[in-house]
Write a protein that holds these residues in place. Sequence first.
Motif, PDB file in Angstrom:
ATOM      1  N   GLU A  84       0.828  -1.196   0.000  1.00  0.00           N
ATOM      2  CA  GLU A  84       0.000   0.000   0.000  1.00  0.00           C
ATOM      3  C   GLU A  84       0.869   1.255   0.000  1.00  0.00           C
ATOM      4  O   GLU A  84       1.991   1.244   0.490  1.00  0.00           O
ATOM      5  N   GLN A  85       0.336   2.319  -0.568  1.00  0.00           N
ATOM      6  CA  GLN A  85       1.071   3.572  -0.692  1.00  0.00           C
ATOM      7  C   GLN A  85       0.471   4.664   0.184  1.00  0.00           C
ATOM      8  O   GLN A  85      -0.706   4.604   0.564  1.00  0.00           O
ATOM      9  N   GLY A  86       1.308   5.666   0.492  1.00  0.00           N
ATOM     10  CA  GLY A  86       0.839   6.768   1.315  1.00  0.00           C
ATOM     11  C   GLY A  86       1.767   7.963   1.195  1.00  0.00           C
ATOM     12  O   GLY A  86       2.749   7.927   0.451  1.00  0.00           O
ATOM     13  N   VAL A  87       1.474   9.013   1.945  1.00  0.00           N
ATOM     14  CA  VAL A  87       2.208  10.278   1.839  1.00  0.00           C
ATOM     15  C   VAL A  87       2.725  10.701   3.208  1.00  0.00           C
ATOM     16  O   VAL A  87       2.363  10.111   4.227  1.00  0.00           O
ATOM     17  N   ASP A  88       3.585  11.718   3.220  1.00  0.00           N
ATOM     18  CA  ASP A  88       4.012  12.304   4.493  1.00  0.00           C
ATOM     19  C   ASP A  88       3.944  13.821   4.390  1.00  0.00           C
ATOM     20  O   ASP A  88       4.189  14.399   3.343  1.00  0.00           O
ATOM     21  N   TRP A  89       3.623  14.457   5.535  1.00  0.00           N
ATOM     22  CA  TRP A  89       3.359  15.889   5.566  1.00  0.00           C
ATOM     23  C   TRP A  89       4.227  16.603   6.607  1.00  0.00           C
ATOM     24  O   TRP A  89       4.550  16.059   7.653  1.00  0.00           O
ATOM     25  N   SER A  90       4.539  17.844   6.315  1.00  0.00           N
ATOM     26  CA  SER A  90       5.091  18.779   7.293  1.00  0.00           C
ATOM     27  C   SER A  90       4.206  20.022   7.265  1.00  0.00           C
ATOM     28  O   SER A  90       3.146  20.013   6.629  1.00  0.00           O
ATOM     29  N   ARG A  91       4.657  21.096   7.885  1.00  0.00           N
ATOM     30  CA  ARG A  91       3.841  22.320   7.913  1.00  0.00           C
ATOM     31  C   ARG A  91       3.647  22.913   6.519  1.00  0.00           C
ATOM     32  O   ARG A  91       2.703  23.675   6.291  1.00  0.00           O
ATOM     33  N   TYR A  92       4.536  22.546   5.589  1.00  0.00           N
ATOM     34  CA  TYR A  92       4.405  23.075   4.227  1.00  0.00           C
ATOM     35  C   TYR A  92       3.193  22.514   3.499  1.00  0.00           C
ATOM     36  O   TYR A  92       2.806  23.024   2.437  1.00  0.00           O
ATOM     37  N   ASN A  93       2.580  21.488   4.065  1.00  0.00           N
ATOM     38  CA  ASN A  93       1.381  20.911   3.450  1.00  0.00           C
ATOM     39  C   ASN A  93       0.098  21.471   4.041  1.00  0.00           C
ATOM     40  O   ASN A  93      -0.992  20.970   3.737  1.00  0.00           O
ATOM     41  N   GLY A  94       0.213  22.505   4.874  1.00  0.00           N
ATOM     42  CA  GLY A  94      -0.968  23.198   5.378  1.00  0.00           C
ATOM     43  C   GLY A  94      -1.652  22.495   6.528  1.00  0.00           C
ATOM     44  O   GLY A  94      -1.274  21.402   6.946  1.00  0.00           O
ATOM     45  N   ASN A  95      -2.698  23.121   7.041  1.00  0.00           N
ATOM     46  CA  ASN A  95      -3.399  22.601   8.212  1.00  0.00           C
ATOM     47  C   ASN A  95      -4.108  21.279   7.962  1.00  0.00           C
ATOM     48  O   ASN A  95      -4.263  20.467   8.869  1.00  0.00           O
ATOM     49  N   SER A  96      -4.560  21.063   6.731  1.00  0.00           N
ATOM     50  CA  SER A  96      -5.305  19.838   6.424  1.00  0.00           C
ATOM     51  C   SER A  96      -4.482  18.817   5.666  1.00  0.00           C
ATOM     52  O   SER A  96      -4.967  17.730   5.368  1.00  0.00           O
ATOM     53  N   GLY A  97      -3.249  19.159   5.314  1.00  0.00           N
ATOM     54  CA  GLY A  97      -2.413  18.236   4.561  1.00  0.00           C
ATOM     55  C   GLY A  97      -2.774  18.219   3.084  1.00  0.00           C
ATOM     56  O   GLY A  97      -3.814  18.747   2.667  1.00  0.00           O
ATOM     57  N   THR A  98      -1.896  17.644   2.285  1.00  0.00           N
ATOM     58  CA  THR A  98      -2.115  17.545   0.840  1.00  0.00           C
ATOM     59  C   THR A  98      -2.201  16.071   0.479  1.00  0.00           C
ATOM     60  O   THR A  98      -1.222  15.342   0.619  1.00  0.00           O
ATOM     61  N   PHE A  99      -3.352  15.618   0.033  1.00  0.00           N
ATOM     62  CA  PHE A  99      -3.538  14.211  -0.279  1.00  0.00           C
ATOM     63  C   PHE A  99      -2.987  13.872  -1.650  1.00  0.00           C
ATOM     64  O   PHE A  99      -2.923  14.720  -2.546  1.00  0.00           O
ATOM     65  N   GLY A 100      -2.564  12.625  -1.797  1.00  0.00           N
ATOM     66  CA  GLY A 100      -2.067  12.146  -3.075  1.00  0.00           C
ATOM     67  C   GLY A 100      -3.198  11.625  -3.924  1.00  0.00           C
ATOM     68  O   GLY A 100      -3.770  12.352  -4.749  1.00  0.00           O
ATOM     69  N   TYR A 101      -3.597  10.359  -3.677  1.00  0.00           N
ATOM     70  CA  TYR A 101      -4.631   9.698  -4.481  1.00  0.00           C
ATOM     71  C   TYR A 101      -5.608   8.987  -3.554  1.00  0.00           C
ATOM     72  O   TYR A 101      -5.271   8.647  -2.413  1.00  0.00           O
ATOM     73  N   SER A 102      -6.795   8.742  -4.054  1.00  0.00           N
ATOM     74  CA  SER A 102      -7.824   8.103  -3.235  1.00  0.00           C
ATOM     75  C   SER A 102      -7.419   6.701  -2.805  1.00  0.00           C
ATOM     76  O   SER A 102      -7.892   6.188  -1.792  1.00  0.00           O
ATOM     77  N   SER A 103      -6.498   6.098  -3.547  1.00  0.00           N
ATOM     78  CA  SER A 103      -6.038   4.738  -3.216  1.00  0.00           C
ATOM     79  C   SER A 103      -5.020   4.723  -2.079  1.00  0.00           C
ATOM     80  O   SER A 103      -4.696   3.655  -1.554  1.00  0.00           O
ATOM     81  N   ASP A 104      -4.486   5.891  -1.685  1.00  0.00           N
ATOM     82  CA  ASP A 104      -3.509   5.939  -0.598  1.00  0.00           C
ATOM     83  C   ASP A 104      -4.153   5.504   0.712  1.00  0.00           C
ATOM     84  O   ASP A 104      -5.308   5.823   0.990  1.00  0.00           O
ATOM     85  N   LYS A 105      -3.361   4.793   1.517  1.00  0.00           N
ATOM     86  CA  LYS A 105      -3.906   4.216   2.744  1.00  0.00           C
ATOM     87  C   LYS A 105      -3.355   4.846   4.023  1.00  0.00           C
ATOM     88  O   LYS A 105      -3.947   4.696   5.082  1.00  0.00           O
ATOM     89  N   PHE A 106      -2.211   5.513   3.946  1.00  0.00           N
ATOM     90  CA  PHE A 106      -1.607   6.009   5.185  1.00  0.00           C
ATOM     91  C   PHE A 106      -0.974   7.386   4.984  1.00  0.00           C
ATOM     92  O   PHE A 106      -0.686   7.801   3.856  1.00  0.00           O
TER      93      PHE A 106
END
Length: 393
Positions: free
Chosen positions: A34-56
């Motif tokens: 499964e694939q997923g993303v990682d966020w810091s403050r540069y991704n804003g208060n709600s984060g930046t999502f990749g794709y609907s298939s991402d799990k984590f």
Amino acid sequence: MNKHKLKALILTVGAIFMAFLMVNLNSQASTSREQGVDWSRYNGNSGTFGYSSDKFVFSQAGGFYGGTNIPQTTYNSQVASAKRAGKRVHTYLWDGVGGNMTNAKAMMAYYLPRIKTPKGSIVALDYEDGASNSVTANTNVIKAQFKLIKAYGYIPVLYSGKDYLNAYVNVSAIVRAYGNCLWLAEYPDYLVRTSPNYNWFPSMDGVAIFQFTSMYKAGGLDGNVDLTGITKSGYTTASKAKAQANVKKAQKAQAAKKATFKVVKYNQRGVFYPNRTLAVRYTDSDKVRQVATYYKGESVTYNAVIIEHNYVWARYTRSNGLYGFIKLGVTNGPAYGKRVTGQPASHMYYTVKSGDSWWTIAQRNGLSMTTLASQNGKTIYTTIYPGQQLVVR
């Protein structure tokens, strides 16, 4: 051997090697790709999502920068956002402590109580800058942090690049102790990539997560693939039960460390009274421990009790502004003799200015942050304000 047979043999060996590599990856990935993303403050208060298939999702809670802990103000809202989107959310921390054990433990003491992801989830250390020149010191610090993370009920993971880890850390020692615990980054290029290119896989023992791109989508976003199913930690019944068991075990160990010490009888008025018993709360330090309870009586304020080199000391401050130390007893065995006090000394004060921190004030006055805070009856996690006066001598 003719050229055609040699070429055929080379192709066969190459094919066997690639097959072995993929079998190894597939064996690691038997429970997940499964694939997923990682966020810091540069991704804003709600984060930046990749794709609907991402799990984590991994969200940064903060880190240790320039000698102090700096939390990320976006962490809480990002965790909430990821949960609303139905993602398994984990935590990571910028680990800029290098090989400094004191800073490493202070960092863990600050952040672990502030983790907002579930018990049993991952707490990853982002270790990619600030390492000391001592591989041994760096490795010991990471292992100590891992131990604290695990004791708090989370899964420790180490994030970095292969070359950086090999240069500054004894990776094999960490993998031997914690198994598949590495989250490694290796990018073939900076083109948009929606899936891993395993020809660029950073082959090392112990890899659990592969960060395969920083251009997961147009505009930039880190893309990660879970090779072992580790990102399911904290989100299954079994993992939650294991995390709760670890927390209870750590709590029992902490309770076993509690002790009481009988105050030594002595004759100085207004300091302590004979036969008073002090309850001592241990911290993570092996050498110096401080009581949370403050004692007040007559004209003397009892700021802290310190256990050092098997002796119990009380630091007191008199109403006239002078202070000293009193040896109260030993941590093991009978009470120790009569009191021994340091020479009282006049205070020197520093007025806190905008932008100051415990670290900057301590450095300016040749003190450690812990010493500066304790001699003011505070901890390094107490907020200080402009205009406030602190004792520096």
